[in-house]
Design a protein around this motif. Sequence first.
Motif, PDB file in Angstrom:
ATOM      1  N   ILE A 135       2.300  32.658-103.279  1.00 52.75           N
ATOM      2  CA  ILE A 135       0.897  32.989-103.096  1.00 52.75           C
ATOM      3  C   ILE A 135       0.137  32.379-104.269  1.00 52.75           C
ATOM      4  O   ILE A 135       0.630  32.387-105.403  1.00 52.75           O
ATOM      5  N   LEU A 136      -1.041  31.820-103.989  1.00 56.17           N
ATOM      6  CA  LEU A 136      -1.855  31.185-105.019  1.00 56.17           C
ATOM      7  C   LEU A 136      -3.276  31.009-104.514  1.00 56.17           C
ATOM      8  O   LEU A 136      -3.555  31.258-103.341  1.00 56.17           O
ATOM      9  N   THR A 137      -4.163  30.584-105.382  1.00 59.07           N
ATOM     10  CA  THR A 137      -5.518  30.239-104.972  1.00 59.07           C
ATOM     11  C   THR A 137      -5.523  28.746-104.663  1.00 59.07           C
ATOM     12  O   THR A 137      -5.870  27.921-105.503  1.00 59.07           O
ATOM     13  N   GLY A 138      -5.081  28.412-103.456  1.00 60.03           N
ATOM     14  CA  GLY A 138      -4.919  27.021-103.060  1.00 60.03           C
ATOM     15  C   GLY A 138      -6.143  26.419-102.410  1.00 60.03           C
ATOM     16  O   GLY A 138      -6.271  25.200-102.328  1.00 60.03           O
ATOM     17  N   GLY A 139      -7.038  27.248-101.915  1.00 62.36           N
ATOM     18  CA  GLY A 139      -8.274  26.756-101.320  1.00 62.36           C
ATOM     19  C   GLY A 139      -8.136  26.317 -99.881  1.00 62.36           C
ATOM     20  O   GLY A 139      -7.065  26.370 -99.290  1.00 62.36           O
ATOM     21  N   TRP A 140      -9.258  25.871 -99.336  1.00 60.80           N
ATOM     22  CA  TRP A 140      -9.342  25.478 -97.936  1.00 60.80           C
ATOM     23  C   TRP A 140      -8.830  24.047 -97.780  1.00 60.80           C
ATOM     24  O   TRP A 140      -9.598  23.104 -97.602  1.00 60.80           O
ATOM     25  N   GLN A 141      -7.524  23.893 -97.886  1.00 63.24           N
ATOM     26  CA  GLN A 141      -6.887  22.596 -97.729  1.00 63.24           C
ATOM     27  C   GLN A 141      -5.452  22.817 -97.285  1.00 63.24           C
ATOM     28  O   GLN A 141      -4.922  23.914 -97.402  1.00 63.24           O
ATOM     29  N   MET A 177       4.306  11.226 -98.221  1.00 64.11           N
ATOM     30  CA  MET A 177       3.678  12.542 -98.163  1.00 64.11           C
ATOM     31  C   MET A 177       2.548  12.528 -97.129  1.00 64.11           C
ATOM     32  O   MET A 177       1.907  11.515 -96.933  1.00 64.11           O
ATOM     33  N   PRO A 178       2.295  13.679 -96.529  1.00 63.14           N
ATOM     34  CA  PRO A 178       1.238  13.759 -95.503  1.00 63.14           C
ATOM     35  C   PRO A 178      -0.158  13.661 -96.111  1.00 63.14           C
ATOM     36  O   PRO A 178      -0.346  13.818 -97.310  1.00 63.14           O
ATOM     37  N   GLN A 179      -1.114  13.396 -95.250  1.00 63.83           N
ATOM     38  CA  GLN A 179      -2.521  13.437 -95.656  1.00 63.83           C
ATOM     39  C   GLN A 179      -2.889  14.890 -95.946  1.00 63.83           C
ATOM     40  O   GLN A 179      -2.272  15.810 -95.431  1.00 63.83           O
ATOM     41  N   ASN A 180      -3.930  15.081 -96.750  1.00 67.48           N
ATOM     42  CA  ASN A 180      -4.343  16.418 -97.149  1.00 67.48           C
ATOM     43  C   ASN A 180      -5.779  16.685 -96.714  1.00 67.48           C
ATOM     44  O   ASN A 180      -6.717  16.399 -97.461  1.00 67.48           O
ATOM     45  N   PRO A 181      -5.987  17.257 -95.502  1.00 65.46           N
ATOM     46  CA  PRO A 181      -7.347  17.620 -95.105  1.00 65.46           C
ATOM     47  C   PRO A 181      -7.856  18.794 -95.944  1.00 65.46           C
ATOM     48  O   PRO A 181      -7.123  19.730 -96.227  1.00 65.46           O
ATOM     49  N   GLN A 182      -9.128  18.688 -96.337  1.00 63.36           N
ATOM     50  CA  GLN A 182      -9.775  19.706 -97.159  1.00 63.36           C
ATOM     51  C   GLN A 182     -11.142  20.031 -96.571  1.00 63.36           C
ATOM     52  O   GLN A 182     -11.778  19.175 -95.960  1.00 63.36           O
ATOM     53  N   ILE A 183     -11.600  21.258 -96.802  1.00 60.54           N
ATOM     54  CA  ILE A 183     -12.957  21.647 -96.444  1.00 60.54           C
ATOM     55  C   ILE A 183     -13.746  21.831 -97.737  1.00 60.54           C
ATOM     56  O   ILE A 183     -13.374  22.634 -98.586  1.00 60.54           O
ATOM     57  N   HIS A 184     -14.825  21.047 -97.876  1.00 61.86           N
ATOM     58  CA  HIS A 184     -15.694  21.116 -99.049  1.00 61.86           C
ATOM     59  C   HIS A 184     -16.999  21.814 -98.668  1.00 61.86           C
ATOM     60  O   HIS A 184     -17.509  21.606 -97.571  1.00 61.86           O
ATOM     61  N   HIS A 203       0.156  24.956 -97.430  1.00 60.63           N
ATOM     62  CA  HIS A 203      -0.356  26.271 -97.055  1.00 60.63           C
ATOM     63  C   HIS A 203      -0.055  26.581 -95.592  1.00 60.63           C
ATOM     64  O   HIS A 203      -0.186  25.725 -94.725  1.00 60.63           O
ATOM     65  N   GLU A 204       0.313  27.822 -95.362  1.00 60.37           N
ATOM     66  CA  GLU A 204       0.540  28.323 -94.004  1.00 60.37           C
ATOM     67  C   GLU A 204      -0.584  29.251 -93.563  1.00 60.37           C
ATOM     68  O   GLU A 204      -0.942  29.278 -92.400  1.00 60.37           O
ATOM     69  N   TYR A 205      -1.127  30.028 -94.519  1.00 61.05           N
ATOM     70  CA  TYR A 205      -2.204  30.972 -94.219  1.00 61.05           C
ATOM     71  C   TYR A 205      -3.244  30.937 -95.337  1.00 61.05           C
ATOM     72  O   TYR A 205      -2.906  30.744 -96.499  1.00 61.05           O
ATOM     73  N   LEU A 206      -4.500  31.167 -94.950  1.00 61.59           N
ATOM     74  CA  LEU A 206      -5.630  31.260 -95.867  1.00 61.59           C
ATOM     75  C   LEU A 206      -6.315  32.595 -95.614  1.00 61.59           C
ATOM     76  O   LEU A 206      -6.525  32.982 -94.472  1.00 61.59           O
TER      77      LEU A 206
END
Length: 135
Positions: A93-99, A1-8, A41-44
Amino acid sequence: MPQNPQIHLVSRPQGEPLAENFQLVVHDTPALTDQQVLVKHEYLSLDPYMRGRMNDGASYASPQPLGEVMTGRTVGEVIASRNVRFALGDFVILTGGWQLISKSDGRDMRRIDLKAAPMEAWLGALGMPGATAWY
């Protein structure tokens, strides 16, 4: 699986949010347990309410916890599923956040129909901003 970049969110902005209020954190993609789904995610949707959540005061939305993925509505594709309600390749669609990738039990997700409208429309006219304008 790919790495998961996130913004905290790591500090409360004083005035306009600045880059130093945020931190890029990269984690391994989370493993699934029963009834869970991974969504790429494709769009935020960046919405005005997010600025209010960056504060630590009383508001109609609870404050964004520091040191956690910044919240936000997303649309994307199911890339792994152990939930009978969602299959690989479903668009949701979901509340997936900045990741890049989020894990969900599916209760906060719903399938979207890309034949009815393009993916990004589900965060605009067909999403929360559209519902807000309608009401």
